[in-house]
Structure formats: structure tokens, C-alpha cells
Design a protein around this motif. Structure first.
Motif, PDB file in Angstrom:
ATOM      1  N   VAL A  75       0.841  -1.197   0.000  1.00  0.00           N
ATOM      2  CA  VAL A  75       0.000   0.000   0.000  1.00  0.00           C
ATOM      3  C   VAL A  75       0.876   1.248   0.000  1.00  0.00           C
ATOM      4  N   GLU A  76       1.981   1.208   0.732  1.00  0.00           N
ATOM      5  CA  GLU A  76       2.883   2.349   0.811  1.00  0.00           C
ATOM      6  C   GLU A  76       3.520   2.653  -0.557  1.00  0.00           C
ATOM      7  N   ASN A  77       3.885   1.596  -1.275  1.00  0.00           N
ATOM      8  CA  ASN A  77       4.538   1.778  -2.574  1.00  0.00           C
ATOM      9  C   ASN A  77       3.610   2.329  -3.643  1.00  0.00           C
ATOM     10  N   CYS A  78       2.318   2.129  -3.491  1.00  0.00           N
ATOM     11  CA  CYS A  78       1.423   2.605  -4.546  1.00  0.00           C
ATOM     12  C   CYS A  78       0.784   3.948  -4.198  1.00  0.00           C
ATOM     13  N   LYS A  79       1.097   4.522  -3.037  1.00  0.00           N
ATOM     14  CA  LYS A  79       0.497   5.793  -2.649  1.00  0.00           C
ATOM     15  C   LYS A  79       0.812   6.901  -3.659  1.00  0.00           C
ATOM     16  N   GLU A  80       2.066   7.004  -4.065  1.00  0.00           N
ATOM     17  CA  GLU A  80       2.453   8.044  -5.022  1.00  0.00           C
ATOM     18  C   GLU A  80       1.715   7.864  -6.354  1.00  0.00           C
ATOM     19  N   ILE A  81       1.602   6.621  -6.799  1.00  0.00           N
ATOM     20  CA  ILE A  81       0.877   6.342  -8.041  1.00  0.00           C
ATOM     21  C   ILE A  81      -0.594   6.689  -7.881  1.00  0.00           C
ATOM     22  N   ASN A  82      -1.189   6.301  -6.772  1.00  0.00           N
ATOM     23  CA  ASN A  82      -2.602   6.611  -6.543  1.00  0.00           C
ATOM     24  C   ASN A  82      -2.837   8.117  -6.513  1.00  0.00           C
ATOM     25  N   ASP A  83      -1.993   8.834  -5.816  1.00  0.00           N
ATOM     26  CA  ASP A  83      -2.147  10.295  -5.727  1.00  0.00           C
ATOM     27  C   ASP A  83      -2.015  10.942  -7.110  1.00  0.00           C
ATOM     28  N   LEU A  84      -1.020  10.518  -7.864  1.00  0.00           N
ATOM     29  CA  LEU A  84      -0.809  11.068  -9.196  1.00  0.00           C
ATOM     30  C   LEU A  84      -1.958  10.697 -10.136  1.00  0.00           C
ATOM     31  N   SER A  85      -2.448   9.479 -10.029  1.00  0.00           N
ATOM     32  CA  SER A  85      -3.533   9.057 -10.917  1.00  0.00           C
ATOM     33  C   SER A  85      -4.814   9.831 -10.626  1.00  0.00           C
ATOM     34  N   ILE A  86      -5.063  10.146  -9.386  1.00  0.00           N
ATOM     35  CA  ILE A  86      -6.234  10.956  -9.038  1.00  0.00           C
ATOM     36  C   ILE A  86      -6.074  12.373  -9.579  1.00  0.00           C
ATOM     37  N   GLU A  87      -4.862  12.885  -9.518  1.00  0.00           N
ATOM     38  CA  GLU A  87      -4.596  14.218 -10.074  1.00  0.00           C
ATOM     39  C   GLU A  87      -4.818  14.232 -11.590  1.00  0.00           C
ATOM     40  N   VAL A  88      -4.330  13.209 -12.280  1.00  0.00           N
ATOM     41  CA  VAL A  88      -4.531  13.104 -13.727  1.00  0.00           C
ATOM     42  C   VAL A  88      -6.022  12.968 -14.041  1.00  0.00           C
ATOM     43  N   GLU A  89      -6.717  12.187 -13.254  1.00  0.00           N
ATOM     44  CA  GLU A  89      -8.169  12.019 -13.432  1.00  0.00           C
ATOM     45  C   GLU A  89      -8.896  13.356 -13.346  1.00  0.00           C
ATOM     46  N   LYS A  90      -8.578  14.146 -12.348  1.00  0.00           N
ATOM     47  CA  LYS A  90      -9.212  15.460 -12.190  1.00  0.00           C
ATOM     48  C   LYS A  90      -8.886  16.378 -13.365  1.00  0.00           C
ATOM     49  N   MET A  91      -7.646  16.325 -13.823  1.00  0.00           N
ATOM     50  CA  MET A  91      -7.243  17.169 -14.953  1.00  0.00           C
ATOM     51  C   MET A  91      -7.948  16.745 -16.243  1.00  0.00           C
ATOM     52  N   LEU A  92      -8.077  15.447 -16.454  1.00  0.00           N
ATOM     53  CA  LEU A  92      -8.795  14.961 -17.628  1.00  0.00           C
ATOM     54  C   LEU A  92     -10.256  15.398 -17.582  1.00  0.00           C
ATOM     55  N   ASN A  93     -10.876  15.246 -16.410  1.00  0.00           N
ATOM     56  CA  ASN A  93     -12.270  15.670 -16.248  1.00  0.00           C
ATOM     57  C   ASN A  93     -12.418  17.149 -16.570  1.00  0.00           C
ATOM     58  N   SER A  94     -11.505  17.949 -16.069  1.00  0.00           N
ATOM     59  CA  SER A  94     -11.560  19.394 -16.287  1.00  0.00           C
ATOM     60  C   SER A  94     -11.418  19.726 -17.771  1.00  0.00           C
ATOM     61  N   LEU A  95     -10.478  19.086 -18.444  1.00  0.00           N
ATOM     62  CA  LEU A  95     -10.265  19.349 -19.862  1.00  0.00           C
ATOM     63  C   LEU A  95     -11.466  18.879 -20.697  1.00  0.00           C
ATOM     64  N   ILE A  96     -12.019  17.740 -20.363  1.00  0.00           N
ATOM     65  CA  ILE A  96     -13.207  17.230 -21.061  1.00  0.00           C
ATOM     66  C   ILE A  96     -14.379  18.205 -20.883  1.00  0.00           C
ATOM     67  N   ASN A  97     -14.565  18.665 -19.652  1.00  0.00           N
ATOM     68  CA  ASN A  97     -15.647  19.623 -19.379  1.00  0.00           C
ATOM     69  C   ASN A  97     -15.423  20.953 -20.106  1.00  0.00           C
ATOM     70  N   LYS A  98     -14.187  21.396 -20.173  1.00  0.00           N
ATOM     71  CA  LYS A  98     -13.860  22.632 -20.872  1.00  0.00           C
ATOM     72  C   LYS A  98     -14.177  22.522 -22.359  1.00  0.00           C
ATOM     73  N   LEU A  99     -13.844  21.383 -22.943  1.00  0.00           N
ATOM     74  CA  LEU A  99     -14.144  21.169 -24.362  1.00  0.00           C
ATOM     75  C   LEU A  99     -15.657  21.126 -24.608  1.00  0.00           C
ATOM     76  N   ALA A 100     -16.400  20.553 -23.667  1.00  0.00           N
ATOM     77  CA  ALA A 100     -17.853  20.456 -23.811  1.00  0.00           C
ATOM     78  C   ALA A 100     -18.526  21.808 -23.695  1.00  0.00           C
ATOM     79  N   ASP A 101     -17.937  22.710 -22.897  1.00  0.00           N
ATOM     80  CA  ASP A 101     -18.516  24.047 -22.675  1.00  0.00           C
ATOM     81  C   ASP A 101     -18.321  24.975 -23.863  1.00  0.00           C
ATOM     82  N   ASN A 102     -17.282  24.738 -24.651  1.00  0.00           N
ATOM     83  CA  ASN A 102     -16.980  25.638 -25.775  1.00  0.00           C
ATOM     84  C   ASN A 102     -17.680  25.226 -27.042  1.00  0.00           C
TER      85      ASN A 102
END
Length: 118
Positions: A91-118
Motif C-alpha cells: 500500500v505504501e509503494n502505490c500511494k504516489e501512483i494513486n495520488d498522481l492518478s487521481i490528479e490526472v483524473e481530475k485534470m482529464l475531467n476538467s479538460l473534457i468539461n472545458k471542451l464540452a462548454d466551448n
């Protein structure tokens, strides 16, 4: 923006690939063509689809590639969790990956939403 390489979400997803690849070196040898390969493919698919979508001429196509990248991200997150459940990853070894993957997920969601709004 001149290139997909300028996108922070692409840069962070490339970092995610690097982390995933280094983490899977600890997997058992008999998983080389199983879970190890599957995790790497799903991780590599994330920045690849971001880049491919960026190269399209249509907002709708770009959004679709970002959705595919998000699906690959969810696949990778699931496979990492499977690795934890099978005791291939602590669990300790995957914390950094989990944190980064959640950050990427949020960024993808934001970019997808931005494209949908324009």
C-alpha cells in the motif's frame, strides 16, 4: 499552446507511466505477460490518447480521445489495486501512483468539461 507536450495533464500522465513501469519490476516473473503487461499497456495508453486527441482537428474527436485516456486511467487504477490485493505491491509503494492518478483524473475531467462548454 504549441504541442500536446505543453499540456500538464500529458506531462503528469507520462510521470505516471514511469512510476508504473518502475513499480511493476517488483512483480513476480510469472506475471510478466499477465498483470505486468496489462498495467503497462493501460498506463501507456493514457498519454498516448491525450497526444492523439490533441492532434485531431475537431473538438468532439479530441474529447473522445480524452474519454478513452480516462478509461485507460481507470483500468490502470484497478490493476494497481489488484496488484495490492495480490500482495505484489505494498500500500505504501502505490500511494504516489494513486495520488498522481487521481490528479490526472481530475485534470482529464476538467479538460473534457472545458471542451464540452466551448
Amino acid at each position: 499552446m504549441k504541442s500536446y507536450r505543453d499540456l500538464i495533464v500529458w506531462q503528469k500522465s507520462m510521470n505516471l507511466v514511469t512510476l508504473v513501469c518502475s513499480l511493476t519490476t517488483e512483480f513476480p516473473e510469472n506475471e510478466k505477460f499477465g498483470l505486468t503487461s496489462q498495467i503497462k499497456r493501460s498506463a501507456v495508453s493514457i498519454p498516448s490518447n491525450i497526444a492523439e486527441g490533441y492532434g485531431t482537428n475537431y473538438r468532439k474527436d479530441y474529447s473522445r480521445f480524452l474519454q478513452i485516456a480516462k478509461g485507460s486511467l481507470f483500468e490502470c487504477q484497478t490493476q494497481i489495486e489488484i496488484g495490492v490485493n495480490l500482495n505484489f505491491i505494498s500500500v505504501e509503494n502505490c500511494k504516489e501512483i494513486n495520488d498522481l492518478s487521481i490528479e490526472v483524473e481530475k485534470m482529464l475531467n476538467s479538460l473534457i468539461n472545458k471542451l464540452a462548454d466551448n
